[in-house]
Design a protein around this motif. Structure first.
Motif: not given
Length: 90
Positions: A3, A5, A14, A17, A82, A85
């Motif tokens: 992904s 940021c 992820r 992270n 991301s 999100d």
């Protein structure tokens, strides 16, 4: 799957992270005008001590930490977030 940021624009996985994975500036890089002698000291040095300038000068800095370098490393660490999100997630 990787992904991107939305804070630091770095790619991340992820599963890797963590709380200090993303280093970024939470504020904005701004250019604000400061008139001469804004310090109020009467010494002619103004806001940043840049010397006497009759018409004032722009002060350029990150408003979160005060760094004057646009490329300065971020002053805050958080988990990567991301674009997928929600805005409410950290």
């Amino acid at each position: 799957m990787t992904s991107v940021c939305r804070r630091c624009l770095a790619p991340f996985v992820r599963s890797e992270n963590h709380a200090r994975a993303c280093q970024h500036h939470p504020g904005l890089f701004v250019c604000r005008y400061h008139p001469n002698c804004a310090s109020g000291s009467g010494d002619g040095l103004g806001y940043y001590g840049a010397g006497e300038v009759n018409d004032g000068w722009p002060a350029i800095f990150w408003d979160c930490c005060g760094s004057e370098e646009e490329a300065a490393a971020g002053c805050t660490f958080q988990q990567h977030t991301s674009y997928d999100d929600s805005e409410d997630e950290p």
